[in-house]
Design an enzyme around this catalytic site. Structure first.
Site, PDB file in Angstrom:
ATOM      1  N   CYS A 287      10.941  22.580  38.343  1.00  0.00           N
ATOM      2  CA  CYS A 287      12.026  22.611  39.338  1.00  0.00           C
ATOM      3  C   CYS A 287      13.142  23.524  38.830  1.00  0.00           C
ATOM      4  O   CYS A 287      13.310  23.709  37.621  1.00  0.00           O
ATOM      5  CB  CYS A 287      12.550  21.183  39.505  1.00  0.00           C
ATOM      6  SG  CYS A 287      14.012  20.994  40.539  1.00  0.00           S
TER       7      CYS A 287
ATOM      8  N   HIS B  82      17.972  25.704  35.184  1.00  0.00           N
ATOM      9  CA  HIS B  82      19.418  25.754  34.907  1.00  0.00           C
ATOM     10  C   HIS B  82      19.706  25.495  33.421  1.00  0.00           C
ATOM     11  O   HIS B  82      20.715  25.953  32.895  1.00  0.00           O
ATOM     12  CB  HIS B  82      20.161  24.692  35.725  1.00  0.00           C
ATOM     13  CG  HIS B  82      20.280  24.994  37.189  1.00  0.00           C
ATOM     14  ND1 HIS B  82      20.744  26.193  37.687  1.00  0.00           N
ATOM     15  CD2 HIS B  82      20.023  24.231  38.283  1.00  0.00           C
ATOM     16  CE1 HIS B  82      20.749  26.144  39.011  1.00  0.00           C
ATOM     17  NE2 HIS B  82      20.314  24.975  39.393  1.00  0.00           N
TER      18      HIS B  82
ATOM     19  N   HIS C 165      11.562  16.848  34.849  1.00  0.00           N
ATOM     20  CA  HIS C 165      12.125  15.615  35.420  1.00  0.00           C
ATOM     21  C   HIS C 165      11.385  15.229  36.688  1.00  0.00           C
ATOM     22  O   HIS C 165      11.765  14.292  37.365  1.00  0.00           O
ATOM     23  CB  HIS C 165      13.615  15.807  35.716  1.00  0.00           C
ATOM     24  CG  HIS C 165      13.862  16.907  36.682  1.00  0.00           C
ATOM     25  ND1 HIS C 165      13.793  18.228  36.328  1.00  0.00           N
ATOM     26  CD2 HIS C 165      14.127  16.888  37.997  1.00  0.00           C
ATOM     27  CE1 HIS C 165      14.018  18.978  37.397  1.00  0.00           C
ATOM     28  NE2 HIS C 165      14.209  18.189  38.432  1.00  0.00           N
TER      29      HIS C 165
ATOM     30  N   CYS D 149      10.963  14.777  42.676  1.00  0.00           N
ATOM     31  CA  CYS D 149      12.236  15.499  42.786  1.00  0.00           C
ATOM     32  C   CYS D 149      12.301  16.348  44.052  1.00  0.00           C
ATOM     33  O   CYS D 149      12.973  15.993  44.997  1.00  0.00           O
ATOM     34  CB  CYS D 149      12.538  16.353  41.557  1.00  0.00           C
ATOM     35  SG  CYS D 149      14.150  17.174  41.746  1.00  0.00           S
TER      36      CYS D 149
ATOM     37  N   SER E   9      16.070  22.838  38.548  1.00  0.00           N
ATOM     38  CA  SER E   9      16.988  22.064  37.687  1.00  0.00           C
ATOM     39  C   SER E   9      16.520  22.054  36.231  1.00  0.00           C
ATOM     40  O   SER E   9      17.296  21.703  35.343  1.00  0.00           O
ATOM     41  CB  SER E   9      17.148  20.634  38.198  1.00  0.00           C
ATOM     42  OG  SER E   9      17.713  20.642  39.493  1.00  0.00           O
TER      43      SER E   9
HETATM   44  P1  PAD Z   1      13.652  27.506  43.756  1.00  0.00           P
HETATM   45  O1  PAD Z   1      13.957  28.482  42.704  1.00  0.00           O
HETATM   46  O2  PAD Z   1      12.236  27.075  43.962  1.00  0.00           O
HETATM   47  O3  PAD Z   1      14.159  28.013  45.176  1.00  0.00           O
HETATM   48  C1  PAD Z   1      15.305  28.786  45.376  1.00  0.00           C
HETATM   49  C2  PAD Z   1      15.042  29.702  46.571  1.00  0.00           C
HETATM   50  O4  PAD Z   1      16.216  30.438  46.848  1.00  0.00           O
HETATM   51  C3  PAD Z   1      13.942  30.715  46.303  1.00  0.00           C
HETATM   52  O5  PAD Z   1      13.014  30.698  47.377  1.00  0.00           O
HETATM   53  C4  PAD Z   1      14.670  32.053  46.231  1.00  0.00           C
HETATM   54  O6  PAD Z   1      13.891  33.132  46.714  1.00  0.00           O
HETATM   55  C5  PAD Z   1      15.859  31.777  47.129  1.00  0.00           C
HETATM   56  N1  PAD Z   1      17.044  32.593  46.858  1.00  0.00           N
HETATM   57  C6  PAD Z   1      17.587  32.931  45.657  1.00  0.00           C
HETATM   58  N2  PAD Z   1      18.724  33.630  45.831  1.00  0.00           N
HETATM   59  C7  PAD Z   1      18.906  33.745  47.173  1.00  0.00           C
HETATM   60  C8  PAD Z   1      19.916  34.322  47.992  1.00  0.00           C
HETATM   61  N3  PAD Z   1      20.957  34.951  47.457  1.00  0.00           N
HETATM   62  N4  PAD Z   1      19.794  34.211  49.336  1.00  0.00           N
HETATM   63  C9  PAD Z   1      18.748  33.560  49.909  1.00  0.00           C
HETATM   64  N5  PAD Z   1      17.763  32.993  49.175  1.00  0.00           N
HETATM   65  C10 PAD Z   1      17.841  33.082  47.829  1.00  0.00           C
HETATM   66  O7  PAD Z   1      14.569  26.232  43.482  1.00  0.00           O
HETATM   67  P2  PAD Z   1      14.384  24.691  43.872  1.00  0.00           P
HETATM   68  O8  PAD Z   1      13.975  24.602  45.300  1.00  0.00           O
HETATM   69  O9  PAD Z   1      13.592  24.011  42.807  1.00  0.00           O
HETATM   70  O10 PAD Z   1      15.891  24.180  43.681  1.00  0.00           O
HETATM   71  C11 PAD Z   1      16.925  24.712  44.496  1.00  0.00           C
HETATM   72  C12 PAD Z   1      18.280  24.195  44.016  1.00  0.00           C
HETATM   73  O11 PAD Z   1      18.342  22.785  44.231  1.00  0.00           O
HETATM   74  C13 PAD Z   1      18.541  24.382  42.511  1.00  0.00           C
HETATM   75  O12 PAD Z   1      19.914  24.689  42.308  1.00  0.00           O
HETATM   76  C14 PAD Z   1      18.227  23.018  41.924  1.00  0.00           C
HETATM   77  O13 PAD Z   1      18.897  22.786  40.705  1.00  0.00           O
HETATM   78  C15 PAD Z   1      18.767  22.150  43.035  1.00  0.00           C
HETATM   79  C16 PAD Z   1      18.251  20.746  43.037  1.00  0.00           C
HETATM   80  N6  PAD Z   1      19.147  19.777  43.386  1.00  0.00           N
HETATM   81  C17 PAD Z   1      18.775  18.486  43.425  1.00  0.00           C
HETATM   82  C18 PAD Z   1      19.773  17.486  43.844  1.00  0.00           C
HETATM   83  O14 PAD Z   1      19.657  16.312  43.537  1.00  0.00           O
HETATM   84  N7  PAD Z   1      20.793  17.911  44.579  1.00  0.00           N
HETATM   85  C19 PAD Z   1      17.452  18.114  43.132  1.00  0.00           C
HETATM   86  C20 PAD Z   1      16.546  19.118  42.832  1.00  0.00           C
HETATM   87  C21 PAD Z   1      16.939  20.446  42.767  1.00  0.00           C
HETATM   88 ZN    ZN Z   2      14.394  18.781  40.312  1.00  0.00          ZN
END
Ligand code: PAD
Ligand code: ZN
Length: 355
Positions: free
Chosen positions: A20, A25, A41, A149, A22
């Site tokens: 993920c 990061h 995680h 997640c 996260s």
């Molecule tokens: P990921 O890297 O799979 O997806 C991110 C997407 O964003 C990709 O498809 C990229 O192509 C796209 N992207 C990147 N930059 C841009 C831009 N400038 N404009 C448009 N698209 C863009 O990540 P993920 O889906 O695993 O996680 C996404 C976020 O969510 C990340 O910050 C993660 O830490 C967070 C998250 N939060 C929680 C929570 O509890 N809030 C849980 C899990 C993940």
């Molecule tokens: Zn996650």
């Protein structure tokens, strides 16, 4: 080394761990955690040992790992918000330990630290019993790791945090594992418009397959917000920032229509701050909602998500872009970082070609 489970802890033999953003990061230095740490995680597996006083799980149970183990007795837990457990927030997540303040992980006799109380990039984990959610045994055990997640967070953001109603107009910025799960949930909610936004065309194509009605590829665009606003000029009822950069959060807020809500799901680097116009927000009756772990109740929602997978209501297959051996963890994080990969599963039982 992994020590045996202590009281109210279980050992789980990992079937699969999802990679993920996260986790990324941490490796990019955007988030600091105690080191050395074992990342991961998101995961699933089979309970292989139980500690003293564990009553809810037994050896052989299939589980999905929850990255917020909860104490069950703090104010947040008793109010029905276990993913805001204050004991977890004070003890487990900042210190890389379990509820008793110590780690079960060590390297060369010195302590190593758990990531979010899970550390699933491993053959086995030891987690608090509340961090392992028992699920039905006929579900595909590797694939349902994603429910720990990305899918729970993205779907929960739409269903629990925002409670998107039928007919709503929705934009989703970022179509990774989290954003595409928002798309699936928005479709399930009956949203009238689901506008998927990303810079990678293959992810937008997948978003359409999963329910997006429109797509905007903002790669190279001079003003991404303007391109999205062109699709729904009155502004959106709900905008999900599923990336978590300051710019995407500001874009999300700027795309709201009257009475709209921006849901901040993606997580920025520590110490970030975003700008918005509070007068415009108040005048238009708009809201900014934070979303941690999809505002889920893990022991209620994860088994329900498994049922939906089994009935075909949720598709996990399209979200999985690869199954790799554990030794590929660093390469998998690189592939996620480059934007090419979606959810990749690290599978301990897959042997590395080089090992
Ligand atoms: P990921 O890297 O799979 O997806 C991110 C997407 O964003 C990709 O498809 C990229 O192509 C796209 N992207 C990147 N930059 C841009 C831009 N400038 N404009 C448009 N698209 C863009 O990540 P993920 O889906 O695993 O996680 C996404 C976020 O969510 C990340 O910050 C993660 O830490 C967070 C998250 N939060 C929680 C929570 O509890 N809030 C849980 C899990 C993940
Ligand atoms: Zn996650």
């Amino acid at each position: 080394m992994l020590a045996p489970p202590g009281p109210r802890e279980v050992e789980v033999t990992v079937a699969a761990a999802g990679v993920c953003h996260s986790d990324l990061h941490v490796t990019t230095g955007e988030w600091e955690v105690p080191i050395p740490t074992v990342l991961g995680h998101e995961g699933s597996g089979v309970v292989s040992a139980v500690g003293k006083d564990v009553t809810s799980l037994e050896v052989g149970d299939h589980v999905v790992l929850s990255w917020v183990a909860n104490c069950g007795s703090c104010r947040q837990c008793t109010a029905g918000r276990p993913v805001q457990c204050s004991t977890y927030a004070e003890v487990i997540s900042p210190n890389g330990v379990l509820f008793d303040g110590t780690s079960r992980l060590s390297v060369g006799g010195l302590p190593a630290y758990h990531y979010l109380g899970v550390s699933s990039f491993a053959e086995k984990v030891v987690v608090p019993d509340s961090g392992a959610v028992k699920v039905r045994k006929d579900a595909p055990l590797q694939d349902i790791a994603l429910l720990g997640c990305g899918v729970a967070t993205g779907m929960g953001a739409v269903t629990n945090t925002a409670q998107v109603p039928t007919g709503a107009t929705v934009a989703i910025i970022g179509c990774g594992g989290v954003g595409l799960s928002c798309v699936q949930a928005a479709k399930r909610a009956g949203a009238a418009r689901i506008v998927a936004v990303d810079i990678v065309q293959s992810k937008l194509d997948l978003a359409v397959r999963l329910g997006a009605t429109d797509t905007v590829n903002t790669a190279g665009g001079s003003d991404p917000a303007a391109d999205v606003r062109d699709v729904v000029p009155d502004g959106f009822d709900y905008v999900f920032d599923a990336i978590g950069r300051v710019t995407t959060t500001e874009t999300a807020i700027s795309l709201l229509g009257l009475g709209g809500a921006a849901v901040i799901v993606g997580m920025p680097p520590t110490g970030s701050s975003a700008r918005f116009d509070p007068l415009a927000l108040a005048a238009a009756d708009q809201r900014i909602l934070g979303c941690n772990y999809g505002s889920i109740v893990p022991h209620r929602d994860i088994p329900l998500l498994v049922d939906e997978v089994m009935s075909g209501g949720i598709e996990l297959g399209p979200l999985i872009s690869g199954r790799r051996p554990l030794s590929d963890a660093a390469a998998a994080l690189d592939d996620l970082s480059s934007g090419g990969a979606l959810r990749q599963l690290l599978i301990p039982e897959l042997a590395s070609a080089t090992s």
